[in-house]
Every structure is written in C-alpha cells, then in structure tokens.
Design an enzyme around this catalytic site. Structure first.
Site, PDB file in Angstrom:
ATOM      1  N   ASP A  51      37.779  34.290  39.286  1.00 44.01           N
ATOM      2  CA  ASP A  51      37.250  33.020  39.777  1.00 44.01           C
ATOM      3  C   ASP A  51      35.753  32.997  39.496  1.00 44.01           C
ATOM      4  OD1 ASP A  51      37.583  30.487  41.414  1.00 44.01           O
ATOM      5  OD2 ASP A  51      36.013  31.514  42.544  1.00 44.01           O
ATOM      6  N   GLU A  99      32.001  30.905  40.369  1.00 38.81           N
ATOM      7  CA  GLU A  99      31.214  29.905  41.073  1.00 38.81           C
ATOM      8  C   GLU A  99      30.098  29.476  40.125  1.00 38.81           C
ATOM      9  OE1 GLU A  99      32.290  28.688  43.764  1.00 38.81           O
ATOM     10  OE2 GLU A  99      33.821  30.214  44.132  1.00 38.81           O
ATOM     11  N   ASP A 103      38.208  34.343  46.566  1.00 42.81           N
ATOM     12  CA  ASP A 103      39.144  33.385  45.985  1.00 42.81           C
ATOM     13  C   ASP A 103      40.049  34.050  44.953  1.00 42.81           C
ATOM     14  OD1 ASP A 103      37.886  31.569  47.559  1.00 42.81           O
ATOM     15  OD2 ASP A 103      37.252  30.221  45.950  1.00 42.81           O
ATOM     16  N   HIS A 124      35.433  29.704  48.706  1.00 42.39           N
ATOM     17  CA  HIS A 124      34.541  29.329  47.612  1.00 42.39           C
ATOM     18  C   HIS A 124      33.555  30.450  47.275  1.00 42.39           C
ATOM     19  CE1 HIS A 124      36.023  25.245  47.308  1.00 42.39           C
ATOM     20  NE2 HIS A 124      35.913  25.117  48.626  1.00 42.39           N
TER      21      HIS A 124
END
Length: 608
Positions: free
Chosen positions: A64, A66, A210, A205
């Site tokens: 994942d 960000e 995640d 998040h």
C-alpha cells in the site's frame, strides 16, 4: 523511520490461510465466516498436473502507498508498506516513510496523519525504490485499487531510470467485485472488506497497517474462489465470473490435449472450425477459455458454441505459428479476425504497354514491389515512386505512334514528360521504367535518392509542412522496399536449415524451402543434432516455387520465418545458396529512417 524497515516473521497471520490447508485436488475449502452460503463444492476440480502455478506456491507482495495526491508523476509517495506472503505464511514486511520533496497538503494530513515534519528525516524515493523493488522481485503484486498504487510505482521507476519489471498484479477491489455481491458487503472499501473477513488489523490510511489488512482480505477472497475452480495463479489472473456454469463444465474438452506446444481448433455443432490459436501448453491454454477471464464477447460466444477441441502437437513454437497461419487460411474461422487471407496482399507493378505506369494490383507477378498490407499503403508508395522517376500517373493507354492526347497539369508542373501528347518518346521515357526495375531488383536505389533530393529542395525553400509530408511518404516507400528485399531474398533460397537453442540447452530446427516451413523438429539436450537434421531434411515437404518475388509463398509466413531467423542465438546449419540481401537496396537507409522516426516523435511531443 529514516530507512526502509524489513522484518521477517515466521508465524501465520490471524486467519487460517486458505493456501495452507490446500490439498492436491483443491486449494481452498468453502468459506467459514458467513459471507453468504457460497457455491457448493465442485467435483470437477483440476488435478495436480493441470495446475499452472499453484496459489499455495505463489509468493505475493501485498503493498500500500500513501501519497500527497492522486496524480502519478505530479504528486509524490509519502509512505510504503508491504507484506510478503506465501502459502498463508508471512515471510517478511517492508515499511518506510518517504520524503516527497514537497509539503503534504492539509487534506492528506487529515486523512493519513502524516505531516511534513514527520517526513523531514525520511529517505527520498531514490533510496527507497531500489530496496522495495528488490523486496518485491519475482513476486505477484497485490494492492487494494492496484491501478492507483502501481501507477505511482511506474511513474517513479520511469523518473529514476528503473525498468518497470512488469509483474503480475492482483487488485483486491476488482477481485472483490467479481466474487462478492451487494448482499455480502455494502461497498468494496478496504475497511468494509476487512470487517467482513474479520481482519486482525483495522485499516487507518497508514501503509503497513493497510497492507496487513489487505493480506487478510486477499486470503478471504481466495477461500471463496477455491470452490469456483480457481487454484492457480494463471486462473486467478484470468478469473471472470461472467463465465457461466455451463461453460465451466466444458473444461473436460481439454482433458485429452497434451501439455506440449501446438495449435488448437475449437469446433462447433456441425464440426465447423470456430477458432484457431496457438499455445506453448495446449491443455493449460484451452482450459483457460472455460475457467478464466475472457473479456472479448465474441470469444465467450464461441466457447458457448464449441462442442470439441482438437489439438495438433508441434515440435516448437515456430511450427505452431506457421500451422496456425495455414489453418486460418484453410478454414477461415468465424471467430478469428486476422490472417484469413494469406494471399490478400497488395503489390505495385509496372503495366505492360509502351509507356508503362505503376499499378496497384492484387495478383502478384514477377518484378512487383511488395507485399503491402493495405491498398492505401501501396498507392502511396506508387505515387512517391512515380514522382521520383517521372513515370506517368494517368490511366489511359498511349500508342507508340501518333499520340493524340493533351498535356495535363502534371506536365505543366514538370512532373510528367507528357508522352500522351507526343512530347516524350519511348526511349526518353524508358530511364524511369528502368529505375523502378533496378530498385525492385536491388541493383540501384536511385529513385530513393531522387525523392530525398526533392524533399531537401522543399525544406530549403522553407516549405516545411510539405517537406514533412514528403518525408513521411518517402519513409513508407523505404520501409516497403527494404521489407520486400528481405522477404524476397529468403524466399529465393531452395533450402535452408537453421537451429535455435531451446530453454533446456537443446536445439529447435527448421527446414525452409522457398520461403515456406518444410519441416520442423527438436534435438533434446544430449542428443546428437546432425542425425536429427538429416532426418528432418529427408522428411521435409517438397516445395515447388511459384511466381513473384516470394516464389508463391504467403507473405505472412515468409515474414514469420524471417523474424525467427533473425532472433539472437539462431544459427544457420546449412543453405543451398548464399542468403544475401541486395547491396544497393534500401538496407543502407536504416540510419535515415531512424532520424525520421526521431523527428516524428519530437514533432508529436511538441504538439502534445
């Protein structure tokens, strides 16, 4: 965190992984967490030898990102988190903050909790990227909304000079939409799916958290896919629920096919051939039509009609590709879109009259230029060649004696000698005809040089748009002449034997006669190759040469053989006559073509 954090864990995750309790016949059992009742277990599951890459042996890197926004290439990555799993066991984790080189927008801070100050001492993406690529090397990438995450990875790879490794990618959003209905989940967000499958972590998040939640979602989805017949990586990538149970029940049509390279033919209710294709593994490829994802509507329709699948085993991939071309031409299957007319090329040829002109024809003849894939390309090449040699473009027949025509506009522009009006004799007209003949035969490239001088004259006169158009038209002609010389040189050889190394350090052989594949075979590692060659030559098809530059061979087959022969590692065993291309053809124009392609690319970029 100032550097990527890599940890290894030897314990299983919170779920009883579907892959860890797989047996030989089934990867996963029925779901046990109440996500609907699920379909009943099937009895027609794949046997072990029919699996591609079993899911329990597949390494997944679930990751994942960000970021500072949603635009790859303009926004930047702020955090990467990844979990490596195989067979239900976590093999390692990767987590790091990333300095994006820009402030973090307030809305992103509110969403993720990652502030600009937190990233002050974080490593830049130039340090993080190679470490992550090494961590994920050889694995299948998994992400929730994978196009978003892989889009950022591709962008930073391009920016920092790393080749995108092109891994297999699984998107858990897409997979969930195909497995779960709205009755199972209110939406397909990671938080909703994590709650549905009882994930041990709650998405927040942040990248690593995640990613851990996505691991649990992935394994929950795999449990649901097991009873649907998805047991291998190939079936997972290709999975499509629109395949009906009736279609899936036809998997038995592939049971008799060998796990060898070859050609397969789908046959309909009246034994008609519906579709022809090639495969490196016949049984595995054909089964994918019944268990895998097929987005083309016409192919799904074809599978529904199919009653039988025939397989033709081939020595290697080249033989399979050639047989496919011939079968397409012989059967013209309704569900194939290409290569149904092997002799459907276009040619540019001189007419037989006192003042010959260039004509675009379907029927090949000696001295013709081609083949061209489309009539438009052939006409364009003919126009450029006529303009460079001064040949007339009108279609009237001109008598040798007492021509009675009137000069046209092209004569007034100096582009035609007006033989129709008696202003040009047959002897004065013949140099242009001879120039075309010499170009096609490879004795001289004078027409190309003349066309280039005309182009340079336009550029010097600052007629840049017209010069660019003429440049592109000349490039079409140069490519056509070069391809014609290469194909005709190969088709002129009575017999040629070539060998290519295979993946197991053996040899793949091809016997070519007049541009056709006459025989094919292999010598496995440890087998003396020359006795195999002699047997192949003795059993090879007898080929009688036909008319035209390609000696009657289909252009697509000659082109296929030429591409195979010019691959790295292919060796010539022997040839009846030397294989040589014309010394004065278009082959010497490669550097000019490269400059043209660069210029066109720059012009396109400027327009964008």
């Amino acid at each position: 965190m100032s550097d990527p954090l890599l940890t290894k864990r030897g314990t299983n995750g919170p779920l009883m992984r579907a892959a860890s309790r797989a047996n030989v016949m089934s990867l996963v059992s029925a779901p046990s967490r109440g996500v609907g009742a699920g379909p009943p277990p099937r009895t027609d599951q794949l046997s072990f030898d029919e699996l591609g890459t079993p899911l329990r042996d597949t390494t997944f890197v679930v990751f994942d990102l960000e970021t500072t926004g949603t635009r790859p290439g303009r926004d930047a990555i702020t955090e990467i988190g990844a979990v490596k799993v195989r067979g239900g066991e976590v093999l390692g984790e990767f987590a790091t903050l990333v300095d994006p080189g820009m402030p973090v927008p307030p809305q992103i801070v509110a969403l993720t909790g990652i502030t600009t100050a937190m990233l002050h001492d974080a490593p830049p993406i130039s340090r993080v990227l190679p470490a992550f690529l090494e961590f994920a090397a050889g694995a299948v990438l998994v992400a929730h909304n994978a196009p978003f995450d892989t889009g950022f990875l591709r962008a930073v790879c391009s920016e920092h000079g790393y080749a995108w490794p092109k891994p297999a990618v699984v998107c858990t959003v897409r997979l969930a939409r195909r497995v779960l209905s709205r009755q199972d989940t209110p939406n397909y967000r990671l938080s909703a799916l994590a709650a549905l499958f009882g994930a041990s972590t709650t998405p927040n998040h942040r990248a690593l958290v995640d990613a851990r939640a996505t691991v649990d979602v992935l394994h929950g989805l795999l449990e649901l896919l097991g009873p649907l017949g998805v047991h291998s990586l190939e079936e997972l990538i290709d999975y499509l629920p629109e395949v009906t149970p009736a279609q899936r029940s036809k998997r038995g049509l592939a049971a008799h096919l060998p796990e060898r390279p070859g050609v397969y033919l789908f046959r309909g209710p009246s034994e008609e051939v519906l579709y022809v294709g090639t495969a490196s593994n016949l049984r595995r490829r054909v089964r994918q039509y019944f268990t895998g994802s097929e987005s083309r509507g016409r192919i799904r329709e074809m599978v529904a009609l199919a009653q039988r699948v025939d397989g033709i085993e081939c020595a290697h991939a080249l033989e399979a590709q050639v047989r496919e071309l011939r079968l397409l031409a012989a059967h013209r299957p309704a569900y194939n879109r290409r290569s149904k007319n092997p002799h459907g090329s276009w040619w540019v040829a001189l007419t037989e009259e006192a003042f010959p002109r260039l004509s675009v024809v379907r029927t090949v003849r000696d001295g013709a230029l081609g083949p061209f894939r489309t009539q438009a390309a052939a006409r364009l090449a003919a126009d450029v060649l006529a303009g460079a040699t001064g040949l007339r473009t009108c279609t009237q027949r001109i008598p040798v004696r007492a021509p009675s025509g009137r000069p046209c506009v092209l004569a007034e522009l100096g582009r035609c000698g007006a033989p129709c009006a008696g202003l040009q004799s047959e002897s004065e007209y013949s140099p242009g005809v001879n120039a075309v003949i010499d170009l096609v035969d490879g004795r001289s490239a004078a027409p190309l040089e003349t066309a280039l001088r005309q182009l340079e004259t336009l550029a010097e006169a600052r007629h840049f748009e017209q010069a660019a158009r003429r440049r592109d038209e000349l490039a079409v002609l140069v490519r056509a002449v070069d391809r014609a010389h290469r194909l005709s040189a190969l088709a002129a050889i009575p017999e040629l034997v070539a060998a290519a190394p295979d993946s197991s350090r053996g040899w793949e052989f091809a016997v070519l006669r007049y541009g056709r594949l006459a025989s094919a075979g292999v010598a496995r590692r440890g087998v003396a190759p020359m006795p195999v060659v002699e047997a192949l030559v003795a059993a090879a098809e007898t080929v009688d040469p036909g008319p035209g530059p390609l000696r009657g061979a289909p252009a697509e087959e000659v082109g296929l053989l030429l591409r195979w022969l010019t691959r790295p590692g292919v060796r010539l065993v022997r040839t009846a006559v030397p294989w040589a291309e014309p010394a004065h053809g278009a082959g010497g124009w490669e550097s000019w073509l490269a400059r043209v392609e660069t210029a066109v690319s720059l012009e396109y970029t400027e327009r964008e």
